[in-house]
Design an enzyme around this catalytic site. Sequence first.
Site, mmCIF file in Angstrom:
data_model
loop_
_atom_site.group_PDB
_atom_site.id
_atom_site.type_symbol
_atom_site.label_atom_id
_atom_site.label_comp_id
_atom_site.label_asym_id
_atom_site.label_seq_id
_atom_site.Cartn_x
_atom_site.Cartn_y
_atom_site.Cartn_z
ATOM 1 N N ALA A 176 116.519 6.468 -15.526
ATOM 2 C CA ALA A 176 115.512 6.336 -14.484
ATOM 3 C C ALA A 176 113.871 6.184 -15.183
ATOM 4 O O ALA A 176 113.787 6.854 -16.279
ATOM 5 C CB ALA A 176 115.281 7.570 -13.552
ATOM 6 N N CYS B 11 107.680 7.770 -24.626
ATOM 7 C CA CYS B 11 106.296 7.199 -24.339
ATOM 8 C C CYS B 11 105.257 8.242 -24.563
ATOM 9 O O CYS B 11 104.131 8.378 -23.903
ATOM 10 C CB CYS B 11 106.303 6.622 -23.014
ATOM 11 S SG CYS B 11 106.650 8.022 -21.839
#
Length: 451
Positions: free
Chosen positions: A263, A384
Amino acid sequence: MEDNKYHLRQAALELLIRIGDQGGFSHLLIDQHIKKFNLDRRDSALFTELVYGTMQRKLTLEYYLTPFLQSKKALKPWVKWLLLLALYQKIYLSRIPDHAIIHETVEIAKRKGHKGIASFVNGVMRNIQRNGVKSTDEIKDPVERLSIETSHPFWLVNRWVEMYGFETTQDMCQENLSHRPTSIRIQPMKIDRGQALEQMEEAGIKAQTSKFSGQGIKIEEGNILHMDLFKENYITIQDESSMLVAEMMALEDGMTVLDACSAPGGKTSHIAEKLANSGKIFAYDLHSKKANLVKKKLELLNLTNVEVAQADSRNLAELHPPEKFDRILVDAPCSGLGVLKGKPDIKYHKQEKDIFQLADIQETLLDKIAPLLKQDGKLMYSTCTVDKHENEEQIEKFLENHPDFEIDPAFFTELPTFLKNTQGLSRFGLQIFPQDFQTDGFFLTRLVKNT
């Protein structure tokens, strides 16, 4: 028009309360509000500016506001957010006159509270107008001053300074206050990049090709969301640094691929596109709701080579035999400290202990998933974030515990030329800083399983 502007500021205040005090996600709540009230382009821009700007500059604004508050008097959280919102407009939005800011702020205080609060708010704002705010030059400790000036928590700035030095940290903190350009990825089975660029030019959108991906386009000016290209799913919005993942997986048609943390589906769909609907991708997410979002994204892009399911990827050995996959992507759950430009609330909600808790999860994920990779198969690890503990140190630890793995030497030779001399390149992979290319902060590396 003034009534509408009042509504925008009232709505911005409500969102700031939900994000700042109740842990809501800024990017999701802003998008929901814009859609719900069908705001036009101009009002959408102002509304987004008010919420993001106030949230991004929260610590700086608190530094300016505190001297004007009576320290013994308890301030209701919403009143403080209202004052921070007003102060943001006064200091950073020069096109809005002081009298308009004060008038609208007092009106909101009157409607949301009572006459006494409105009077207090008026007094504070008039006092600030008369005396001005104090300079950050008064802060002697350079790390503390950088923390306040760029509105990053002290612990975070201090941590980055220890990892990367003051100059890199300063550049990163400053960059996190800027606007991140939108970048998109074409669906190559529907349209090629040249055609997409032509359509954008016709629509008055300024764009250029991305250096990170042959499918990527960087938007310099204009709103892609209004174009049929976006509405009809010829393109996907994805940060350029994130596009590098699928590009660096050395994918070949017909491969069997595992995406362990799929996701919201940007990388999953990119892998599917790179494989041109060949082979088989098994995509998992811990939450069924998120797994369903990935399914929906794939359907919209007409991608048919992916099987999506809810699962805890730490238990995938129960679903798949050893050495099943040619390629594995572990886009690991992380602190998200590389995406502060687009999600400024993260920096206030995260604590240092969260980094270590997440690193434990990352370590377990890698340990449990490693046996599923074929001999000579390749495993891509990405986050990230910009924290070494979740990135280089995580990989170093994994390699110590798994002597059958090594950093794939071909990873470094296959990197795009412009990335081969960046400051974030180490023997453990590539750390992209947000200030390097106006992208998100991002880490990726590729491991190979030796026979």
